[in-house]
Design a protein around this motif. Structure first.
Motif, PDB file in Angstrom:
ATOM      1  N   ASP A 118     -72.920  13.865 -77.693  1.00  0.00           N
ATOM      2  CA  ASP A 118     -72.550  14.329 -79.026  1.00  0.00           C
ATOM      3  C   ASP A 118     -71.133  14.871 -79.135  1.00  0.00           C
ATOM      4  O   ASP A 118     -70.603  14.986 -80.248  1.00  0.00           O
ATOM      5  CB  ASP A 118     -73.512  15.432 -79.486  1.00  0.00           C
ATOM      6  N   ALA A 119     -70.515  15.256 -78.006  1.00  0.00           N
ATOM      7  CA  ALA A 119     -69.217  15.940 -78.056  1.00  0.00           C
ATOM      8  C   ALA A 119     -69.259  17.033 -79.119  1.00  0.00           C
ATOM      9  O   ALA A 119     -68.366  17.155 -79.958  1.00  0.00           O
ATOM     10  CB  ALA A 119     -68.087  14.952 -78.331  1.00  0.00           C
ATOM     11  N   GLY A 120     -70.326  17.824 -79.069  1.00  0.00           N
ATOM     12  CA  GLY A 120     -70.498  18.880 -80.057  1.00  0.00           C
ATOM     13  C   GLY A 120     -69.506  20.008 -79.911  1.00  0.00           C
ATOM     14  O   GLY A 120     -69.365  20.850 -80.798  1.00  0.00           O
ATOM     15  N   LEU A 121     -68.786  20.013 -78.794  1.00  0.00           N
ATOM     16  CA  LEU A 121     -67.867  21.095 -78.455  1.00  0.00           C
ATOM     17  C   LEU A 121     -66.764  20.483 -77.599  1.00  0.00           C
ATOM     18  O   LEU A 121     -66.980  19.491 -76.908  1.00  0.00           O
ATOM     19  CB  LEU A 121     -68.633  22.153 -77.651  1.00  0.00           C
ATOM     20  N   ALA A 122     -65.577  21.070 -77.626  1.00  0.00           N
ATOM     21  CA  ALA A 122     -64.483  20.596 -76.781  1.00  0.00           C
ATOM     22  C   ALA A 122     -64.125  21.693 -75.776  1.00  0.00           C
ATOM     23  O   ALA A 122     -63.318  22.577 -76.077  1.00  0.00           O
ATOM     24  CB  ALA A 122     -63.272  20.229 -77.629  1.00  0.00           C
ATOM     25  N   PRO A 123     -64.728  21.694 -74.596  1.00  0.00           N
ATOM     26  CA  PRO A 123     -64.422  22.725 -73.593  1.00  0.00           C
ATOM     27  C   PRO A 123     -62.942  22.675 -73.197  1.00  0.00           C
ATOM     28  O   PRO A 123     -62.333  21.598 -73.143  1.00  0.00           O
ATOM     29  CB  PRO A 123     -65.316  22.349 -72.412  1.00  0.00           C
ATOM     30  N   VAL A 124     -62.371  23.848 -72.888  1.00  0.00           N
ATOM     31  CA  VAL A 124     -60.948  23.910 -72.535  1.00  0.00           C
ATOM     32  C   VAL A 124     -60.748  24.445 -71.118  1.00  0.00           C
ATOM     33  O   VAL A 124     -60.270  23.740 -70.248  1.00  0.00           O
ATOM     34  CB  VAL A 124     -60.157  24.766 -73.552  1.00  0.00           C
ATOM     35  N   TYR A 125     -61.132  25.711 -70.876  1.00  0.00           N
ATOM     36  CA  TYR A 125     -60.934  26.243 -69.527  1.00  0.00           C
ATOM     37  C   TYR A 125     -61.914  27.372 -69.220  1.00  0.00           C
ATOM     38  O   TYR A 125     -62.474  28.000 -70.126  1.00  0.00           O
ATOM     39  CB  TYR A 125     -59.494  26.715 -69.311  1.00  0.00           C
ATOM     40  N   GLN A 126     -62.118  27.587 -67.927  1.00  0.00           N
ATOM     41  CA  GLN A 126     -62.873  28.739 -67.434  1.00  0.00           C
ATOM     42  C   GLN A 126     -61.856  29.745 -66.918  1.00  0.00           C
ATOM     43  O   GLN A 126     -60.979  29.422 -66.121  1.00  0.00           O
ATOM     44  CB  GLN A 126     -63.842  28.332 -66.325  1.00  0.00           C
ATOM     45  N   ARG A 127     -61.986  30.978 -67.380  1.00  0.00           N
ATOM     46  CA  ARG A 127     -60.937  31.972 -67.164  1.00  0.00           C
ATOM     47  C   ARG A 127     -61.014  32.650 -65.793  1.00  0.00           C
ATOM     48  O   ARG A 127     -62.083  33.001 -65.315  1.00  0.00           O
ATOM     49  CB  ARG A 127     -61.014  33.044 -68.252  1.00  0.00           C
ATOM     50  N   ALA A 128     -59.858  32.851 -65.212  1.00  0.00           N
ATOM     51  CA  ALA A 128     -59.744  33.638 -63.988  1.00  0.00           C
ATOM     52  C   ALA A 128     -59.267  35.042 -64.350  1.00  0.00           C
ATOM     53  O   ALA A 128     -58.613  35.245 -65.383  1.00  0.00           O
ATOM     54  CB  ALA A 128     -58.765  33.000 -63.022  1.00  0.00           C
ATOM     55  N   ALA A 129     -59.607  36.001 -63.512  1.00  0.00           N
ATOM     56  CA  ALA A 129     -59.182  37.382 -63.717  1.00  0.00           C
ATOM     57  C   ALA A 129     -58.391  37.845 -62.500  1.00  0.00           C
ATOM     58  O   ALA A 129     -58.682  37.451 -61.365  1.00  0.00           O
ATOM     59  CB  ALA A 129     -60.396  38.286 -63.932  1.00  0.00           C
ATOM     60  N   ASN A 130     -57.395  38.667 -62.747  1.00  0.00           N
ATOM     61  CA  ASN A 130     -56.546  39.170 -61.672  1.00  0.00           C
ATOM     62  C   ASN A 130     -56.209  40.632 -61.936  1.00  0.00           C
ATOM     63  O   ASN A 130     -55.808  40.994 -63.051  1.00  0.00           O
ATOM     64  CB  ASN A 130     -55.240  38.375 -61.593  1.00  0.00           C
ATOM     65  N   ILE A 131     -56.391  41.465 -60.926  1.00  0.00           N
ATOM     66  CA  ILE A 131     -55.981  42.867 -61.006  1.00  0.00           C
ATOM     67  C   ILE A 131     -55.218  43.224 -59.740  1.00  0.00           C
ATOM     68  O   ILE A 131     -55.284  42.510 -58.733  1.00  0.00           O
ATOM     69  CB  ILE A 131     -57.177  43.828 -61.176  1.00  0.00           C
ATOM     70  N   LEU A 132     -54.479  44.312 -59.772  1.00  0.00           N
ATOM     71  CA  LEU A 132     -53.875  44.862 -58.571  1.00  0.00           C
ATOM     72  C   LEU A 132     -54.737  46.027 -58.101  1.00  0.00           C
ATOM     73  O   LEU A 132     -55.134  46.885 -58.902  1.00  0.00           O
ATOM     74  CB  LEU A 132     -52.451  45.337 -58.845  1.00  0.00           C
ATOM     75  N   LEU A 133     -55.065  46.025 -56.805  1.00  0.00           N
ATOM     76  CA  LEU A 133     -55.946  47.038 -56.245  1.00  0.00           C
ATOM     77  C   LEU A 133     -55.386  47.508 -54.908  1.00  0.00           C
ATOM     78  O   LEU A 133     -55.041  46.697 -54.041  1.00  0.00           O
ATOM     79  CB  LEU A 133     -57.351  46.465 -56.044  1.00  0.00           C
ATOM     80  N   ASN A 134     -55.296  48.812 -54.763  1.00  0.00           N
ATOM     81  CA  ASN A 134     -54.861  49.400 -53.493  1.00  0.00           C
ATOM     82  C   ASN A 134     -55.779  48.908 -52.380  1.00  0.00           C
ATOM     83  O   ASN A 134     -57.001  49.051 -52.474  1.00  0.00           O
ATOM     84  CB  ASN A 134     -54.925  50.925 -53.601  1.00  0.00           C
ATOM     85  N   PRO A 135     -55.244  48.322 -51.305  1.00  0.00           N
ATOM     86  CA  PRO A 135     -56.084  47.809 -50.215  1.00  0.00           C
ATOM     87  C   PRO A 135     -56.960  48.864 -49.554  1.00  0.00           C
ATOM     88  O   PRO A 135     -57.922  48.523 -48.868  1.00  0.00           O
ATOM     89  CB  PRO A 135     -55.063  47.249 -49.214  1.00  0.00           C
ATOM     90  N   ASN A 136     -56.657  50.132 -49.766  1.00  0.00           N
ATOM     91  CA  ASN A 136     -57.487  51.196 -49.189  1.00  0.00           C
ATOM     92  C   ASN A 136     -58.747  51.466 -50.001  1.00  0.00           C
ATOM     93  O   ASN A 136     -59.602  52.239 -49.579  1.00  0.00           O
ATOM     94  CB  ASN A 136     -56.683  52.494 -49.065  1.00  0.00           C
ATOM     95  N   VAL A 137     -58.839  50.832 -51.180  1.00  0.00           N
ATOM     96  CA  VAL A 137     -60.039  50.970 -52.010  1.00  0.00           C
ATOM     97  C   VAL A 137     -61.036  49.897 -51.573  1.00  0.00           C
ATOM     98  O   VAL A 137     -60.768  48.698 -51.690  1.00  0.00           O
ATOM     99  CB  VAL A 137     -59.707  50.807 -53.501  1.00  0.00           C
ATOM    100  N   LYS A 138     -62.171  50.326 -51.057  1.00  0.00           N
ATOM    101  CA  LYS A 138     -63.180  49.400 -50.551  1.00  0.00           C
ATOM    102  C   LYS A 138     -64.466  49.533 -51.369  1.00  0.00           C
ATOM    103  O   LYS A 138     -64.793  50.611 -51.868  1.00  0.00           O
ATOM    104  CB  LYS A 138     -63.501  49.705 -49.078  1.00  0.00           C
TER     105      LYS A 138
END
Length: 567
Positions: free
Chosen positions: A525-545
């Motif tokens: 049916d092409a009922g929808l036109a998918p575009v992208y799946q989103r990635a997320a990025n943050i900065l995190l202190n490596p000492n945070v576990k």
């Protein structure tokens, strides 16, 4: 989920150290070890203050569990509250206030929960009556809960009838909702139909308890600031002045029933809306954790161990309003869905780890016996300029025209404008005779126009509200509340009805029904036109576990976080 967002969200639940080891090809369980109960800290954390400084991109809209609808509210509610279940570090719902698994009736409709001993922050016990009060308040039309009817309707017995009566201004009785306190420690829940994802449901913040006496005493002041809240989770709000506050502080809850497992003593949150300012604060050592990075900042941190990246279970697409005669034509829809290079969009315009989506149920979201939902059908509708042109010409011929003009409803942010301009250029280039008129509007206006179906094409997206593909597949049933583009297919409807009904307790059959429904909707049916799946990025202190990241409901849990010293 409508991230206010609702996304809103969502994603692999991972521990920071686990992600680093996976990226470097090390042991997938590296860094998972935690101190035994009562042992306190290890040598790496013994002399390190267990305090986390972090940034958020927005203030907290509400801390009232029945009024919350966005991931920001859900995140902090999850960290200061708790329900029958909660999500663990691996994104699995596990008993929390429930004392083990419930007794379930033979027809899978009645669930009887026993509760553990736990307390509110004022010293009063958490009882089954607190759940009854909160759920009835969430479904009461007078409360105007945005998520109560959504999460309970068609799931908890009587919920839909209460909502319908309220909408018609007819009498209703919230006590007819399928939730009952048998005694202080026994809660009985009756479902409308069997639900495969019931554990995910009862881990969601909308289903958290509330203390009736406290809520009613506070009246309109309830949940307006830290002093007008009660807590039963890992942390409490030490300071939070109002929904406009740009700083708040959480501290460890000594009365939490699993307090000995919580090592973090303090979390200080500041609101910084600008991504560049957040990065500057991080580089200056003023914070341990940023909010989501804008895509233009991501390339600068490629390969930097301080950038934590993951694929969200959030998919963006172009909705095609089939009330428009041209878009009711399947060949025109197929042409549009195939007519833009989404791979280049993800790589060049977004450039943040997001990937082209040829599907609407995201990858790395749900699995069955080790198999991802995507593995069966994979890509269902891909970019192909030549095929798109053929469908376009066939569609124009069937419509008896040689050109089309379509309104494209998009966002007003700089990132949205770049994406929409790219798609406009691609479609007009690859589909001769097409004119796209971009209409860039604020999110609130876009929601209004979506509800009114006042658009031809619309760029939109969705994140899940529970850990089942139904959080996506039930969007497109005929006249569904989130459909709002006129898509309708009887076979699709029946497959989703079966997945929600007679196949609900047969996970494999439920999956297969949904996979076939997705194939029909996109491939046929092409009922929808998918575009992208989103990635997320943050900065995190490596000492945070031990930071847990979720793909629905709350964004993060800090319950297992520890701060280590420099190596």
């Amino acid at each position: 989920m409508k991230k206010s967002k609702f996304s809103f969200l969502l994603i692999l639940t991972l521990v920071f150290s686990l992600i680093l080891s996976a990226c470097s090809g090390g042991d997938d369980n590296a860094g998972d070890e935690k101190p035994e109960d009562g042992e306190g800290t290890t040598g790496e954390t013994a002399n390190v203050p267990q305090e986390l400084r972090m940034l958020d991109s927005s203030a907290i809209p509400t801390m009232d569990t029945v009024l919350a609808e966005g991931s920001t509210s859900f995140t902090y509610i999850n960290n200061v509250g708790e329900g029958l279940y909660r999500l663990d570090q691996n994104h699995k719902p596990v008993p929390a206030l429930a004392d083990g698994e419930p007794e379930i009736s033979d027809d899978n409709l009645v669930y009887t929960f026993k509760l553990i001993d736990s307390e509110w922050s004022n010293g009063e016990p958490v009882t089954a009556h607190d759940f009854v009060f909160a759920w009835q308040r969430a479904i009461d039309p007078k409360t105007a809960s945005p998520y109560g009817p959504y999460m309970m309707g068609g799931k908890i017995k009587g919920a839909a009838e209460i909502t319908e009566a309220g909408s018609k201004e007819e009498p209703y009785d919230v006590t007819t909702l399928g939730v009952k306190a048998i005694d202080d420690k026994t809660l009985e829940v009756t479902l409308e139909k069997p639900i495969a994802y019931w554990q995910d449901l009862f881990a969601f913040p909308t289903f958290y308890p509330q203390n009736q006496k406290f809520v009613e005493e506070k009246g309109e002041d309830f949940a307006s600031n830290a002093e007008n809240l009660l807590y039963n989770g890992p942390f409490v709000m030490e300071t939070w002045e109002s929904t406009d506050a740009e700083e708040w502080v959480l501290t460890k809850n000594p009365n939490y029933h699993n307090a000995d497992q919580v090592k973090l003593e303090k979390i200080t949150v500041n609101v910084v809306k600008d991504s560049n300012s957040a990065v500057n604060a991080f580089e200056a050592g003023e914070t341990d954790m940023t909010g989501l990075l804008s895509s233009d900042l991501v390339p600068a941190y490629e390969g930097d161990e301080r950038m934590l990246s993951w694929m969200e279970a959030t998919v963006f697409w172009i909705k095609m309003n089939q009330k428009n005669e041209a878009l009711a034509n399947v060949n025109i829809r197929k042409a549009i869905a195939m007519g833009f290079n989404k791979e280049d969009l993800a790589a060049s315009i977004l450039n943040n780890g997001s990937v082209a989506a040829n599907y609407f149920v995201p990858k790395d979201f749900v699995t069955l016996d080790g198999e991802d939902f995507r593995e069966k059908h994979g890509d269902l509708i891909v970019f192909n300029a030549e095929e798109a042109k053929k469908y376009w010409e066939a569609g124009l011929k069937e419509l008896g025209v040689d050109k089309l003009e379509l309104r494209y409803l998009g966002g007003d942010t700089e990132a949205a404008k770049k994406t929409d301009a790219y798609i406009k250029n691609q479609l007009e280039t690859n589909l001769p005779g097409l004119t796209i008129n971009l209409e860039s509007v604020p999110f609130a206006i876009r929601l209004e126009r979506d509800n009114a179906m006042d658009y031809d094409l619309q760029f939109a997206g969705w994140g899940p509200d529970y850990g089942n593909a139904l959080s996506f597949t039930d969007l497109w049933i005929t006249d569904g509340g989130s459909n709002r583009m006129g898509y309708s297919n009887e076979k699709y409807d029946q497959l989703i009805k079966d997945a929600q009904g007679k196949l609900a307790t047969d996970e494999k059959a439920q999956w297969e029904a949904q996979q076939e429904a997705e194939r029909i909707m996109l491939e046929e049916d092409a009922g929808l036109a998918p575009v992208y799946q989103r990635a997320a990025n943050i900065l995190l202190n490596p000492n945070v576990k031990g930071l847990a990241i979720y793909n629905y409901g709350p964004d993060y849990s800090f319950q297992w976080v520890t701060i280590e010293g420099e190596e």
